[in-house]
Structures are given as structure tokens and as C-alpha cells.
Design an enzyme around this catalytic site. Structure first.
Site, mmCIF file in Angstrom:
data_model
loop_
_atom_site.group_PDB
_atom_site.id
_atom_site.type_symbol
_atom_site.label_atom_id
_atom_site.label_comp_id
_atom_site.label_asym_id
_atom_site.label_seq_id
_atom_site.Cartn_x
_atom_site.Cartn_y
_atom_site.Cartn_z
ATOM 1 N N ARG A 37 -18.026 -1.095 2.853
ATOM 2 C CA ARG A 37 -17.225 -0.546 3.994
ATOM 3 C C ARG A 37 -17.774 -1.290 5.231
ATOM 4 O O ARG A 37 -16.900 -1.479 6.137
ATOM 5 C CB ARG A 37 -17.766 0.915 4.108
ATOM 6 N N LYS A 52 -12.989 18.172 -10.605
ATOM 7 C CA LYS A 52 -12.350 19.564 -10.380
ATOM 8 C C LYS A 52 -10.864 19.492 -10.371
ATOM 9 O O LYS A 52 -10.324 18.728 -9.649
ATOM 10 C CB LYS A 52 -12.911 20.116 -8.962
ATOM 11 N N GLY A 99 -14.304 7.215 -4.135
ATOM 12 C CA GLY A 99 -15.557 6.794 -4.104
ATOM 13 C C GLY A 99 -15.966 6.540 -5.383
ATOM 14 O O GLY A 99 -16.795 5.452 -5.823
ATOM 15 N N GLY A 158 -11.425 10.289 -0.127
ATOM 16 C CA GLY A 158 -10.700 11.383 0.319
ATOM 17 C C GLY A 158 -9.400 10.967 1.106
ATOM 18 O O GLY A 158 -8.175 11.369 0.927
HETATM 19 C C1 3PG Z 1 -16.207 9.466 3.087
HETATM 20 O O1 3PG Z 1 -17.389 8.993 2.616
HETATM 21 O O2 3PG Z 1 -15.281 9.817 2.089
HETATM 22 C C2 3PG Z 1 -15.823 9.340 4.350
HETATM 23 O O3 3PG Z 1 -16.567 8.678 5.155
HETATM 24 C C3 3PG Z 1 -15.512 10.535 4.996
HETATM 25 O O4 3PG Z 1 -16.553 11.332 4.963
HETATM 26 P P1 3PG Z 1 -16.842 12.793 4.857
HETATM 27 O O5 3PG Z 1 -16.174 13.481 3.677
HETATM 28 O O6 3PG Z 1 -18.374 13.418 5.148
HETATM 29 O O7 3PG Z 1 -15.929 13.444 6.099
#
Ligand code: 3PG
Ligand code: MG
Length: 380
Positions: free
Chosen positions: A43, A180, A333, A356
Site C-alpha cells: 500500500r 461469512k 485483503g 472492502g
Molecule cells: C482496509 O484495511 O480495508 C482499509 O484500510 C479500511 O480500513 P477499515 O476497515 O478499518 O476502515
């Protein structure tokens, strides 16, 4: 397709200008030789081309990120110190501010906090694709106040993911997994409509298996989603596992592994047992489907791959995707870390920095942070 995002190209020379860049450096860290260190700088590296462009044009660049979930309080465990150490090796000219989420105004999208961030700055750039599904202050407020643009990596990620859905070369095979079914049902519906085939693995697959009337034992399973899963299966383009590997209920599993050997199951998982990975017959079926794909989108592991006993399914799928000559896009991720674990990142066409965010973009076609940039067009 939504309107294009504003670009930094319009700004020309930036000598003497101060640019605030929202990044997503929410990266994994661990202690290495007694020092908390970034263990995957993907990142951070994604923002380097933007930093170079801004610096080459003469700008002073200040970056800010969230890191973990400190919930609006200063918490030294979530200090950006390890991120700063890593960034100082990659882009020493760029200053990194302390964790945005140390302030309660970040997540509550407080206009005053958002305004304080860009006070004294001439421009704002959002290069935080992974955080653009969050309507938080550092994402939403600056574009209402100063001329704003999308970072080059963010633009590229958005364009790649949207183009994939818009005009994929066919057959288009989507691979979904993860624990999930509740988190994935929305995206499953979109993919089932757009893709020729949707492969389902991971914990979420057991609710689909139950919807087919199969026994799932003590596997992860969400009874309130049996009906929507059955409805999706009726579409006829969803492929679910035909066998599994797992353990007796109550056995321990996870990154540390465990002493009990994996047990193989067929179509049904008996009471007292749980599935934790797809089985070898499923691997064969999934790999064959992937071999003829021209476009692949992968999100979510096939099993508890952090446990070496249950990584075979995820590894086989990752290898099938890497070996394919299809355009392959990996988001989320866990799938990205699986690719890293098996050393396959460079064998796919595109790896998204967003977890996400990439899911939400595929599902909804837009993100709050992108809308904020488009709406900022008139701000002078
Ligand atoms: C992630 O790692 O998916 C993003 O940086 C968003 O982080 P968060 O889900 O804590 O908002
Ligand atoms: Mg390939």
C-alpha cells in the site's frame, strides 16, 4: 459508468504549493529485531508514483492515513511510527501526519476536523482507494474546500475494476470465498448477473451446500441466508464445493496450526465435524473452470489458509489463476495476502490495494470518496 474523476494533471506547475494527500497506509506491522516494522509495504509503494509526480512539479507533500481502529483516541499501539520508518526509506521528502483516527472527528465525518486538515494547503489528493468506501472526514470534507483530485493509483484501480465489470472478455469467471456469506451476498448477486460462472469456496460455501440440502456438520453456516443462497443457485451459474477437508468440532486451528491431521469429507460433512478447506475433487473442478476463463476476478480464500493444514485449496486456486492467461484481478485483503504467501503477486494482471473498497465498488459501482471528488469540481 460514473463520470470521470478529476485529475492532478490540470494543476500544472506546483512550485511553492502545498498538497495534502490522503493515503491508505493501513499496512500489516510486526516486530522485527525488536522494532515494529511494516511487513508488507504494497500500500505504501502504490502511492509512490503520485508522490514523485507532485514532488517533480515542485510541490511540498504532506500525507495522512488511518492505521488500525483506535476509535477516536490517542493509542500508542496505533501510532504511525512504523509507517513513517518505512516511508522514510521509500519517499524521504514526504511528511506523514499522525494517525487520523486518533481524532474522533475522522470517523464521525466532522466538518471542522476535515477543514483543519487542509488549512494552509493549496490542493487535496485522494490516493486512498482502500479507504474510499468510508465517508470519513479526511475523505469527504477537503474536496468541499480546496481544489481536489484523484491520485494516479486510485484512478487506475477504479478504472480497472469498473472496466472489468463493464466489458469483460468471456468466459468471465468470478471466484469468491471468505468466512461469512452475510458479507458477500450483495457482491455475489452482482457477480452472478455479470459473470459466466461464479465459483464459491471458503466458509460461505457451507450455507450454499445447506441450501442444496447437504449436511454441513459444525461448519460455518448461516441459517438465515439459506433462502437467498438457494435463489442464487437457481441461476445455474454457481459452482460450489463437492468435497471438503476439516477437523472434529472443537479442534484447534489457526495460524499456529495444530496437532490433529486434516480429515477428508465428501459431499456431506457429518455431525461433530467441520469443513475448513475445499477438498481435492473440488480443486480439480475449480481449476478446470479457471483454465478456460478469459477474465478472472478473485476475492476471498477457499479455506482457513493461515493454517498450513487448510491452505491447499486456496493455494491451488491461486496457482490456477496465476497460470491462466486470462486477465486476472485480485481484490480483498485475504486473497492478496494469500497471493503473497505463495509468491504469485506478479503472475496476475492486477492486484487491488482495497479490501472492502474493491468489494463495494464492484457491488455498487461507486464509492463515497469518489463522489466527493467529482462533486468538488467547482471548488476554487
Ligand atoms: C482496509 O484495511 O480495508 C482499509 O484500510 C479500511 O480500513 P477499515 O476497515 O478499518 O476502515
Ligand atoms: Mg497469469
Amino acid at each position: 459508468m460514473p463520470a470521470p474523476l478529476p485529475s492532478i494533471d490540470a494543476w500544472g506547475d506546483l512550485s511553492g504549493k502545498r498538497v495534502f494527500v490522503r493515503v491508505d497506509f493501513n499496512a500489516p506491522v510486526a516486530e522485527v529485531d525488536g522494532v515494529l516494522s511494516v511487513t508488507d509495504d504494497f500500500r505504501l509503494r502504490a502511492a509512490l508514483p503520485l508522490f514523485s509526480t507532485l514532488l517533480d512539479r515542485g510541490a511540498t507533500v504532506v500525507a495522512a492515513t488511518h492505521f488500525g481502529r483506535p476509535e477516536g483516541r490517542v493509542d500508542e499501539r496505533y501510532s504511525v511510527a512504523p509507517l513513517r520508518r518505512a516511508l522514510s526509506e521509500l519517499a524521504p521528502e514526504v511528511e506523514l501526519l499522525e494517525n487520523l483516527r486518533f481524532h474522533p472527528g475522522e470517523e464521525s465525518n466532522d466538518p471542522e476536523f476535515g477543514a483543519s486538515l487542509v488549512k494552509g494547503f493549496d490542493y487535496y489528493v485522494n490516493e486512498a482507494f482502500g479507504a474510499s468506501h468510508r465517508a470519513h472526514a479526511s475523505i469527504m470534507i477537503p474536496p468541499t474546500l480546496v481544489p481536489s483530485a484523484a491520485g494516479s493509483n486510485l484512478s487506475r484501480e477504479v478504472a480497472t475494476l469498473l472496466a472489468l465489470l463493464e466489458s469483460p472478455e468471456r468466459p468471465f469467471v468470478a471466484v469468491t470465498g471468505g468466512a461469512k456469506v452475510k458479507d458477500k451476498l450483495g457482491i455475489m448477486k452482482v457477480l452472478a448477473a455479470k459473470a459466466d460462472l461464479v465459483i464459491v469456496g471458503g466458509g460461505m460455501a457451507y450455507t450454499f451446500a445447506a441450501a442444496e440440502g447437504r449436511s454441513v456438520g459444525g461448519s460455518l453456516f448461516d441459517p438465515s441466508f439459506v433462502e437467498p443462497c438457494a435463489a442464487l443457485l437457481e441461476g445455474g451459474n454457481i459452482l460450489i464445493p463437492v468435497d471438503a477437508r476439516g477437523l472434529a468440532n472443537g479442534s484447534s486451528f489457526g495460524p499456529e496450526g495444530g496437532s490433529e491431521p486434516a480429515i477428508s469429507f465428501g459431499e456431506h460433512i457429518p455431525d461433530g465435524f467441520m469443513g475448513l478447506d475445499i477438498g481435492p475433487d473440488t480443486v480439480e473442478i475449480f481449476a478446470a473452470a479457471l483454465a478456460s476463463a478469459r477474465t478472472i476476478l478473485w476475492n476471498g480464500p477457499m479455506g482457513v489458509f493461515e493454517d498450513p493444514r487448510f491452505g491447499d485449496g486456496t493455494e491451488a486456486v491461486a496457482r490456477a489463476i496465476a497460470a491462466s492467461s486470462a486477465v486476472s484481478v485480485v481484490g480483498g485483503g485475504d486473497s492478496v495476502s494469500a497471493l503473497g504467501l505463495y509468491g504469485l503477486e506478479s503472475d496476475v494482471s492486477f492486484v487491488s490495494t482495497g479490501g472492502g473498497a474493491s468489494l463495494e465498488l464492484v457491488e455498487l459501482g461507486d464509492l463515497p470518496g469518489l463522489r466527493a471528488l467529482r462533486e468538488s469540481a467547482g471548488v476554487k
